[in-house]
Design a protein around this motif. Structure first.
Motif, PDB file in Angstrom:
ATOM      1  N   ILE A  18       0.926  -1.185   0.022  1.00  0.00           N
ATOM      2  CA  ILE A  18      -0.136  -0.055  -0.032  1.00  0.00           C
ATOM      3  C   ILE A  18       0.795   1.309  -0.172  1.00  0.00           C
ATOM      4  CG2 ILE A  18      -1.791   1.247   1.445  1.00  0.00           C
ATOM      5  CD1 ILE A  18      -2.969  -1.404   2.380  1.00  0.00           C
ATOM      6  N   LEU A  19       1.714   0.992   0.596  1.00  0.00           N
ATOM      7  CA  LEU A  19       3.096   2.273   0.598  1.00  0.00           C
ATOM      8  C   LEU A  19       3.465   2.492  -0.627  1.00  0.00           C
ATOM      9  CD1 LEU A  19       5.036   1.898   4.057  1.00  0.00           C
ATOM     10  CD2 LEU A  19       3.292   3.695   3.556  1.00  0.00           C
ATOM     11  N   GLY A  20       3.613   1.518  -1.324  1.00  0.00           N
ATOM     12  CA  GLY A  20       4.357   1.464  -2.649  1.00  0.00           C
ATOM     13  C   GLY A  20       3.571   2.397  -3.566  1.00  0.00           C
ATOM     14  N   TYR A  21       2.138   2.215  -3.416  1.00  0.00           N
ATOM     15  CA  TYR A  21       1.345   3.197  -4.446  1.00  0.00           C
ATOM     16  C   TYR A  21       1.723   4.756  -4.055  1.00  0.00           C
ATOM     17  CZ  TYR A  21      -0.762  -0.892  -6.263  1.00  0.00           C
ATOM     18  OH  TYR A  21      -1.085  -2.041  -6.775  1.00  0.00           O
ATOM     19  N   GLY A  22       1.662   4.929  -3.007  1.00  0.00           N
ATOM     20  CA  GLY A  22       1.869   6.308  -2.431  1.00  0.00           C
ATOM     21  C   GLY A  22       3.317   7.005  -2.659  1.00  0.00           C
ATOM     22  N   ILE A  23       4.169   5.800  -2.592  1.00  0.00           N
ATOM     23  CA  ILE A  23       5.611   6.355  -2.973  1.00  0.00           C
ATOM     24  C   ILE A  23       5.993   6.772  -4.416  1.00  0.00           C
ATOM     25  CG2 ILE A  23       8.059   5.167  -2.967  1.00  0.00           C
ATOM     26  CD1 ILE A  23       7.452   4.177  -0.368  1.00  0.00           C
ATOM     27  N   ILE A  24       5.163   6.097  -5.226  1.00  0.00           N
ATOM     28  CA  ILE A  24       5.342   6.085  -6.659  1.00  0.00           C
ATOM     29  C   ILE A  24       4.781   7.628  -7.027  1.00  0.00           C
ATOM     30  CG2 ILE A  24       4.359   5.607  -9.022  1.00  0.00           C
ATOM     31  CD1 ILE A  24       4.248   2.730  -7.975  1.00  0.00           C
ATOM     32  N   ALA A  25       3.359   8.106  -6.251  1.00  0.00           N
ATOM     33  CA  ALA A  25       2.951   9.480  -6.480  1.00  0.00           C
ATOM     34  C   ALA A  25       3.814  10.549  -5.943  1.00  0.00           C
ATOM     35  CB  ALA A  25       1.508   9.446  -5.799  1.00  0.00           C
ATOM     36  N   VAL A  26       4.552  10.144  -4.942  1.00  0.00           N
ATOM     37  CA  VAL A  26       5.421  11.395  -4.464  1.00  0.00           C
ATOM     38  C   VAL A  26       6.324  12.152  -5.507  1.00  0.00           C
ATOM     39  CG1 VAL A  26       7.127  12.298  -2.619  1.00  0.00           C
ATOM     40  CG2 VAL A  26       5.126  10.548  -2.175  1.00  0.00           C
ATOM     41  N   PRO A  27       7.245  11.262  -5.918  1.00  0.00           N
ATOM     42  CA  PRO A  27       8.149  12.170  -6.757  1.00  0.00           C
ATOM     43  C   PRO A  27       7.471  12.718  -8.150  1.00  0.00           C
ATOM     44  CG  PRO A  27       8.559   9.806  -7.338  1.00  0.00           C
ATOM     45  CD  PRO A  27       7.683  10.129  -5.679  1.00  0.00           C
ATOM     46  N   THR A  28       6.325  11.957  -8.598  1.00  0.00           N
ATOM     47  CA  THR A  28       5.623  12.613  -9.781  1.00  0.00           C
ATOM     48  C   THR A  28       4.774  14.011  -9.237  1.00  0.00           C
ATOM     49  OG1 THR A  28       4.910  10.474 -10.460  1.00  0.00           O
ATOM     50  CG2 THR A  28       3.682  11.957 -11.345  1.00  0.00           C
ATOM     51  N   GLY A  29       4.594  14.064  -8.021  1.00  0.00           N
ATOM     52  CA  GLY A  29       3.926  15.417  -7.714  1.00  0.00           C
ATOM     53  C   GLY A  29       4.850  16.537  -7.281  1.00  0.00           C
ATOM     54  N   ILE A  30       6.160  15.947  -7.091  1.00  0.00           N
ATOM     55  CA  ILE A  30       7.269  17.032  -6.929  1.00  0.00           C
ATOM     56  C   ILE A  30       7.559  17.499  -7.979  1.00  0.00           C
ATOM     57  CG2 ILE A  30       9.418  17.535  -6.246  1.00  0.00           C
ATOM     58  CD1 ILE A  30       9.137  15.143  -4.036  1.00  0.00           C
ATOM     59  N   VAL A  31       7.831  16.678  -9.327  1.00  0.00           N
ATOM     60  CA  VAL A  31       8.072  17.072 -10.601  1.00  0.00           C
ATOM     61  C   VAL A  31       6.979  18.067 -11.216  1.00  0.00           C
ATOM     62  CG1 VAL A  31       8.859  16.401 -12.853  1.00  0.00           C
ATOM     63  CG2 VAL A  31       9.738  15.364 -10.816  1.00  0.00           C
ATOM     64  N   THR A  32       5.809  17.548 -10.940  1.00  0.00           N
ATOM     65  CA  THR A  32       4.721  18.253 -11.717  1.00  0.00           C
ATOM     66  C   THR A  32       4.403  19.568 -10.859  1.00  0.00           C
ATOM     67  OG1 THR A  32       3.379  16.067 -11.874  1.00  0.00           O
ATOM     68  CG2 THR A  32       2.266  18.225 -11.927  1.00  0.00           C
ATOM     69  N   VAL A  33       4.556  19.793  -9.734  1.00  0.00           N
ATOM     70  CA  VAL A  33       4.732  21.030  -9.388  1.00  0.00           C
ATOM     71  C   VAL A  33       5.785  22.181  -9.937  1.00  0.00           C
ATOM     72  CG1 VAL A  33       4.899  22.491  -6.985  1.00  0.00           C
ATOM     73  CG2 VAL A  33       3.649  20.382  -6.965  1.00  0.00           C
ATOM     74  N   GLU A  34       6.981  21.586 -10.039  1.00  0.00           N
ATOM     75  CA  GLU A  34       8.103  22.337 -10.407  1.00  0.00           C
ATOM     76  C   GLU A  34       7.694  22.631 -11.754  1.00  0.00           C
ATOM     77  OE1 GLU A  34      10.471  23.706  -8.997  1.00  0.00           O
ATOM     78  OE2 GLU A  34      10.159  22.853  -7.013  1.00  0.00           O
ATOM     79  N   PHE A  35       7.061  21.728 -12.604  1.00  0.00           N
ATOM     80  CA  PHE A  35       6.824  21.727 -14.054  1.00  0.00           C
ATOM     81  C   PHE A  35       5.876  23.004 -14.189  1.00  0.00           C
ATOM     82  CE2 PHE A  35       4.888  20.459 -18.112  1.00  0.00           C
ATOM     83  CZ  PHE A  35       6.348  20.295 -18.928  1.00  0.00           C
ATOM     84  N   SER A  36       4.853  22.988 -13.227  1.00  0.00           N
ATOM     85  CA  SER A  36       3.797  23.980 -13.335  1.00  0.00           C
ATOM     86  C   SER A  36       4.568  25.218 -13.211  1.00  0.00           C
ATOM     87  CB  SER A  36       2.773  23.507 -12.473  1.00  0.00           C
ATOM     88  OG  SER A  36       2.142  22.495 -12.796  1.00  0.00           O
ATOM     89  N   LYS A  37       5.381  25.488 -12.351  1.00  0.00           N
ATOM     90  CA  LYS A  37       6.059  26.726 -11.903  1.00  0.00           C
ATOM     91  C   LYS A  37       6.716  27.298 -13.055  1.00  0.00           C
ATOM     92  CE  LYS A  37       6.513  26.184  -6.928  1.00  0.00           C
ATOM     93  NZ  LYS A  37       7.586  26.028  -5.734  1.00  0.00           N
ATOM     94  N   ASN A  38       7.275  26.382 -13.725  1.00  0.00           N
ATOM     95  CA  ASN A  38       8.195  26.813 -14.854  1.00  0.00           C
ATOM     96  C   ASN A  38       7.253  27.416 -15.975  1.00  0.00           C
ATOM     97  OD1 ASN A  38      10.795  26.230 -13.810  1.00  0.00           O
ATOM     98  ND2 ASN A  38      10.729  24.171 -14.624  1.00  0.00           N
ATOM     99  N   ASN A  39       6.069  26.349 -16.333  1.00  0.00           N
ATOM    100  CA  ASN A  39       5.131  26.859 -17.341  1.00  0.00           C
ATOM    101  C   ASN A  39       4.697  28.273 -16.894  1.00  0.00           C
ATOM    102  OD1 ASN A  39       5.539  24.876 -18.980  1.00  0.00           O
ATOM    103  ND2 ASN A  39       3.899  23.557 -17.928  1.00  0.00           N
ATOM    104  N   ALA A  40       4.341  28.657 -15.733  1.00  0.00           N
ATOM    105  CA  ALA A  40       3.597  29.777 -15.110  1.00  0.00           C
ATOM    106  C   ALA A  40       4.660  30.865 -15.355  1.00  0.00           C
ATOM    107  CB  ALA A  40       3.603  29.748 -13.828  1.00  0.00           C
TER     108      ALA A  40
END
Length: 288
Positions: free
Chosen positions: A220-242
């Motif tokens: 169960i932790l594995g599914y959460g762990i997969i989402a964490v780095p994706t979220g981190i990169v997505t936030v930075e990607f959104s900042k760059n686009n902004a």
């Protein structure tokens, strides 16, 4: 004087065919090049199958030599047609082209080096020039910036995952027996990482109820762990686009920028504006 002008003309023509994809000849050249790259990789894959290699070894070798000779001529032509050859030789594409050309020659000196021919798949990056997917190259640059900006957070995250894997692996080693496959702490850590990443090879499996309960928590932790780095990169990607949108110049009737595949005859840099007369990288004239 006339000979020098004639020599310059054929070099410019050769440069246009090899380095640019906006012309009909340039497009055909790149299409043939990509076909041969795919053919070469296919030949390497077929050669690795023993049954096929035993029966068709000579045919595969002849075809590979045909492709290698073409790439050798192409590599030499790229050096000849550019006015500053060392710019190409030590560029990313230049190094890839060289690495993908020499393995078959080296195979007569160092046994087994022909497997390096698989590096030719990297030359497929040139497909961006044919399809004019310049916007995807720009997006790749944005992704690179996002990964660079979030590298510290990702490093801390990986560090936490490694600590968690060591702790959970040690616990599983203490709970489970050798018969279940947990013969050592490193092997138990391996099982934890495989389970945590939701890969689950099935070569090791807990047998006790407590071990299976802990394994469920790890899954169960594995599914959460997969989402964490994706979220981190997505936030930075959104900042760059902004930031990119804020820095974008205001559109007007006279503002219409289009990038083409024209390559500088001096440094081989691509992606110039249609109205550009000088290279943005070295400053030399694009057309003389």
């Amino acid at each position: 004087m006339k000979n020098e002008k004639h020599q310059s003309n054929w070099k410019n023509r050769l440069h246009e065919i090899i380095y640019e994809a906006d012309t009909p000849m340039g497009k055909w050249f790149d299409l043939i090049l990509i076909f041969l790259i795919l053919l070469s990789v296919l030949l390497i894959l077929l050669e690795s199958v023993k049954e096929i290699d035993v029966e068709y070894h000579r045919t595969l070798l002849i075809l590979e030599w045909v492709v290698t000779i073409f790439f050798t001529i192409e590599y030499i032509a790229r050096i000849i047609s550019i006015k500053r050859p060392f710019k190409y030789i030590f560029s990313f594409y230049g190094i890839i082209d060289f690495i993908s050309t020499i393995p078959l020659y080296l195979s007569y000196i160092f046994a087994g080096s022909q497997v390096l021919l698989a590096f030719r798949i990297f030359r497929m990056l040139r497909i961006f020039r044919i399809l004019k997917l310049v916007q995807f190259i720009g997006e790749a640059s944005q992704l690179k910036k996002a990964l660079k900006a979030s590298r510290t957070k990702i490093a801390v995250f990986i560090y936490v995952v490694l600590i968690l894997s060591v702790i959970m692996g040690t616990i599983m080693y203490l709970i489970e027996s050798d018969e279940a496959g947990f013969t050592s702490i490193p092997r138990s850590i391996y099982w934890t990482i495989v389970t945590l990443t939701t890969v689950g090879y099935g070569d090791i499996a807990p047998q006790t109820n407590l071990g299976q309960f802990i394994a469920t928590i790890i899954m169960i932790l594995g599914y959460g762990i997969i989402a964490v780095p994706t979220g981190i990169v997505t936030v930075e990607f959104s900042k760059n686009n902004a930031d990119k949108e804020e820095d974008k110049p205001v559109a007007s009737d006279n503002f219409d920028v289009h990038l083409n595949t024209q390559a500088c005859p001096y440094c081989a840099k691509e992606r110039h504006r249609d109205d550009a007369k000088h290279c943005y990288n070295c400053g030399n004239l694009l057309n003389e």
